[in-house]
Write an enzyme that holds these catalytic residues in place. Structure first.
Site, mmCIF file in Angstrom:
data_model
loop_
_atom_site.group_PDB
_atom_site.id
_atom_site.type_symbol
_atom_site.label_atom_id
_atom_site.label_comp_id
_atom_site.label_asym_id
_atom_site.label_seq_id
_atom_site.Cartn_x
_atom_site.Cartn_y
_atom_site.Cartn_z
ATOM 1 N N TYR A 59 15.802 75.624 34.863
ATOM 2 C CA TYR A 59 15.871 74.415 35.331
ATOM 3 C C TYR A 59 15.456 73.312 34.363
ATOM 4 O O TYR A 59 14.525 73.387 33.719
ATOM 5 C CB TYR A 59 14.689 74.119 36.386
ATOM 6 C CG TYR A 59 14.507 72.784 37.277
ATOM 7 C CD1 TYR A 59 15.811 72.388 38.337
ATOM 8 C CD2 TYR A 59 13.821 71.994 37.153
ATOM 9 C CE1 TYR A 59 15.585 71.056 38.617
ATOM 10 C CE2 TYR A 59 13.918 70.506 37.689
ATOM 11 C CZ TYR A 59 14.881 70.421 38.334
ATOM 12 O OH TYR A 59 15.074 69.166 38.773
ATOM 13 N N TYR B 294 13.243 74.753 40.969
ATOM 14 C CA TYR B 294 12.405 75.184 40.209
ATOM 15 C C TYR B 294 11.839 76.535 40.180
ATOM 16 O O TYR B 294 11.707 77.188 41.222
ATOM 17 C CB TYR B 294 10.811 74.340 40.825
ATOM 18 C CG TYR B 294 10.613 73.146 40.014
ATOM 19 C CD1 TYR B 294 11.555 71.952 39.853
ATOM 20 C CD2 TYR B 294 9.285 72.670 39.667
ATOM 21 C CE1 TYR B 294 11.413 70.893 39.257
ATOM 22 C CE2 TYR B 294 8.899 71.363 38.933
ATOM 23 C CZ TYR B 294 10.058 70.655 38.819
ATOM 24 O OH TYR B 294 9.803 69.247 38.431
ATOM 25 N N LYS C 176 17.934 67.485 37.790
ATOM 26 C CA LYS C 176 19.041 67.698 38.741
ATOM 27 C C LYS C 176 20.290 67.196 38.051
ATOM 28 O O LYS C 176 19.942 66.442 37.047
ATOM 29 C CB LYS C 176 18.719 66.788 39.801
ATOM 30 C CG LYS C 176 18.164 67.234 41.276
ATOM 31 C CD LYS C 176 18.391 68.787 41.321
ATOM 32 C CE LYS C 176 19.478 69.117 42.516
ATOM 33 N NZ LYS C 176 19.331 70.574 42.772
ATOM 34 N N HIS D 41 9.396 60.223 37.056
ATOM 35 C CA HIS D 41 10.844 60.200 36.889
ATOM 36 C C HIS D 41 11.588 59.015 37.686
ATOM 37 O O HIS D 41 12.413 59.293 38.604
ATOM 38 C CB HIS D 41 11.488 61.447 37.369
ATOM 39 C CG HIS D 41 11.136 62.175 38.571
ATOM 40 N ND1 HIS D 41 10.684 63.347 39.008
ATOM 41 C CD2 HIS D 41 10.633 61.340 39.737
ATOM 42 C CE1 HIS D 41 10.393 63.665 40.195
ATOM 43 N NE2 HIS D 41 10.134 62.369 40.692
ATOM 44 N N ASP E 148 18.598 58.003 35.238
ATOM 45 C CA ASP E 148 19.806 58.304 34.477
ATOM 46 C C ASP E 148 20.344 56.867 33.861
ATOM 47 O O ASP E 148 20.847 56.030 34.551
ATOM 48 C CB ASP E 148 20.853 59.021 35.334
ATOM 49 C CG ASP E 148 20.121 60.221 36.018
ATOM 50 O OD1 ASP E 148 19.734 60.910 35.128
ATOM 51 O OD2 ASP E 148 20.249 60.658 37.063
ATOM 52 N N ASP F 132 19.772 61.505 31.299
ATOM 53 C CA ASP F 132 18.432 61.218 31.664
ATOM 54 C C ASP F 132 17.602 61.625 30.458
ATOM 55 O O ASP F 132 17.365 62.810 29.913
ATOM 56 C CB ASP F 132 17.823 62.017 32.806
ATOM 57 C CG ASP F 132 16.345 61.786 32.823
ATOM 58 O OD1 ASP F 132 15.630 61.379 32.186
ATOM 59 O OD2 ASP F 132 15.810 62.512 34.063
HETATM 60 P P1 13P Z 1 15.945 64.270 37.405
HETATM 61 O O1 13P Z 1 16.897 65.244 36.769
HETATM 62 O O2 13P Z 1 16.457 63.195 37.966
HETATM 63 O O3 13P Z 1 14.962 64.045 36.394
HETATM 64 O O4 13P Z 1 15.026 64.816 38.438
HETATM 65 C C1 13P Z 1 14.386 66.243 38.564
HETATM 66 C C2 13P Z 1 13.201 66.433 39.517
HETATM 67 O O5 13P Z 1 12.754 67.372 39.527
HETATM 68 C C3 13P Z 1 13.160 65.443 40.759
HETATM 69 O O6 13P Z 1 11.813 65.874 41.449
HETATM 70 MG MG MG Z 2 14.415 62.700 35.104
HETATM 71 MG MG MG Z 3 17.977 61.903 36.985
#
Ligand code: 13P
Ligand code: MG
Ligand code: MG
Length: 397
Positions: free
Chosen positions: A238, A358, A241, A18, A53, A11
């Site tokens: 963090y 988070y 994801k 996002h 991604d 990403d």
């Molecule tokens: P990503 O890793 O896809 O950017 O998602 C992070 C996130 O915090 C979703 O709320």
């Molecule tokens: Mg993202």
């Molecule tokens: Mg992602």
């Protein structure tokens, strides 16, 4: 020839939040892949996105963990990051956690899954007269999102009837990684069917234990490889994801596509979703789907490819979840998502303290824990009061 399939995913920026990378970013990565083919580094490639991604699937003869292949992917992601920055996109360069990778993308932020095998697709080849494989890519997901579906597809005849056939009934070895162990890749190998219960003891914990690879006991060939690492264990904090990817070889000595994807009809609940801190169902979607749905529902795509004798595959592909049969599952996932969201922040709807991605959530909790007092006025926890450590298991009673 010895052929390697590599999936390299990151990403590096997305539009309007996002959701998905921009077309310019996708075009840039495709152009870099085409150049790598012209230079002879890659045999072939396919670039798609799942949510935010970008996923490069490629073939080559340089083996897994090859410095040049990994550096090429890193440079392509840097290129796309530059475009994301130029247009002010969200999270530009998010998954590029180091200044430069030390020869290998693993540990640098992007997700990597690779399989090397003997490629000789002729009619007389009893193991692989034809090579076909699927690429799974998931967004807004914790690292163990594939634990349940891959286990069911490779170890449970209720999903994979092929396991009753002579060659498949010898079973599969599950190599499982402890993603909490940051000292190195800590792996245990367990055999299905005899270790069935032991495998489930580990795979039930999607945040700590993940399937790293699955090997056919009949042939010794690797059937599946997953990018199981915990992004926050790499970054220390963090960053997003994990959004795992996987290569799954199918047919013949391996399960057939329908045996492998039928477990996804559950739309099973996983950790991920909004702020990486919720529990929501995994929705199967076509490749190149943006995350714009309910809350930010976890998504998974699955594209199938066949390889010719030279290792080329990108002339055509099959998008497994782009089929009306999966509309029913998408509705189910939506229904399950609405049910879970109706309980908001309470209990099972959010991940437990140790898994809240988070760190701000944990700070909020710790700030309050420090203010607890006994009824007689003495501080209940003392001046060094702390909420539980972040670790998801080790040391826990
Ligand atoms: P990503 O890793 O896809 O950017 O998602 C992070 C996130 O915090 C979703 O709320
Ligand atoms: Mg993202
Ligand atoms: Mg992602």
């Amino acid at each position: 020839m010895k052929l390697t399939i590599s999936i390299l995913k990151a990403d590096v920026g997305s539009i309007g939040g996002h959701t998905r990378p921009s077309q310019r970013m996708m075009d840039a990565v495709k152009a870099d892949c085409a150049a790598a083919v012209r230079q002879g580094l890659l045999i072939d490639y396919y670039v798609g996105h799942t949510g935010d991604d970008i996923c490069i699937t490629c073939t080559h003869t340089h083996g897994p963990g090859n410095t040049q292949v990994h550096q090429f992917a890193w440079d392509a992601f840097i290129h796309a990051t530059g475009i994301a920055r130029e247009y002010g996109l969200y999270g530009a360069g998010q998954d590029l956690l180091v200044d430069a990778p030390s020869g290998n993308l693993r540990g640098a932020g992007p997700a990597v899954a690779e399989i090397e095998f003997d490629h000789d697709p002729v009619k007389t080849n009893r193991v692989r007269p034809a090579e076909s494989f699927m690429v799974l890519a998931a967004d807004k997901c914790g690292p163990g999102a594939y634990n349940l579906p891959l286990f069911l597809g490779f170890a449970d005849p209720m999903y994979c009837g092929g396991l009753m056939l002579p060659r498949l009934s010898e079973g599969f070895t599950f190599n499982i990684i402890d993603m909490d162990n940051t000292e190195g890749d800590s792996i245990i190998s367990l055999n299905a069917p005899e270790d069935y219960y032991k495998i489930t003891v580990l795979l039930r914990d999607n945040e700590r234990f993940g399937i790293d690879s699955i090997v056919s006991r009949h042939t010794g060939q690797t059937a599946a490889a997953v990018s199981a690492t915990r992004l926050h264990n790499i970054a220390g904090t963090y960053t997003g994801k994990d959004d795992p990817v996987a290569i799954v070889r199918n047919q013949g000595v391996f399960p057939a596509p329908e045996e492998l994807i039928s477990p996804f009809a559950k739309a099973h609940y996983i950790g991920g979703d909004a702020r990486g801190s919720h529990v929501m169902p995994l929705m199967p979607v076509p490749i190149n789907t943006a995350v714009t749905g309910m809350y930010c529902l976890p998504l998974v795509s699955c594209v199938g490819f066949s390889l010719n004798a030279q290792g080329k595959f990108s002339d055509s592909s099959s998008d497994f979840f782009d089929n009306p049969a999966w509309d029913y599952v998408r509705n189910l996932a939506q229904e399950k998502g609405i049910q879970m969201r109706s309980q908001g922040w309470s209990g099972a709807a959010m991940l437990p303290y140790g898994e809240l991605e988070y760190s701000g959530f944990r700070t909020s909790i710790t700030n309050l824990v420090e203010k607890f007092t006994f009824r007689n006025g003495v501080n209940g926890h003392g001046p060094k009061a702390k909420a539980p450590a972040r670790s998801s298991g080790r040391g826990r009673k």
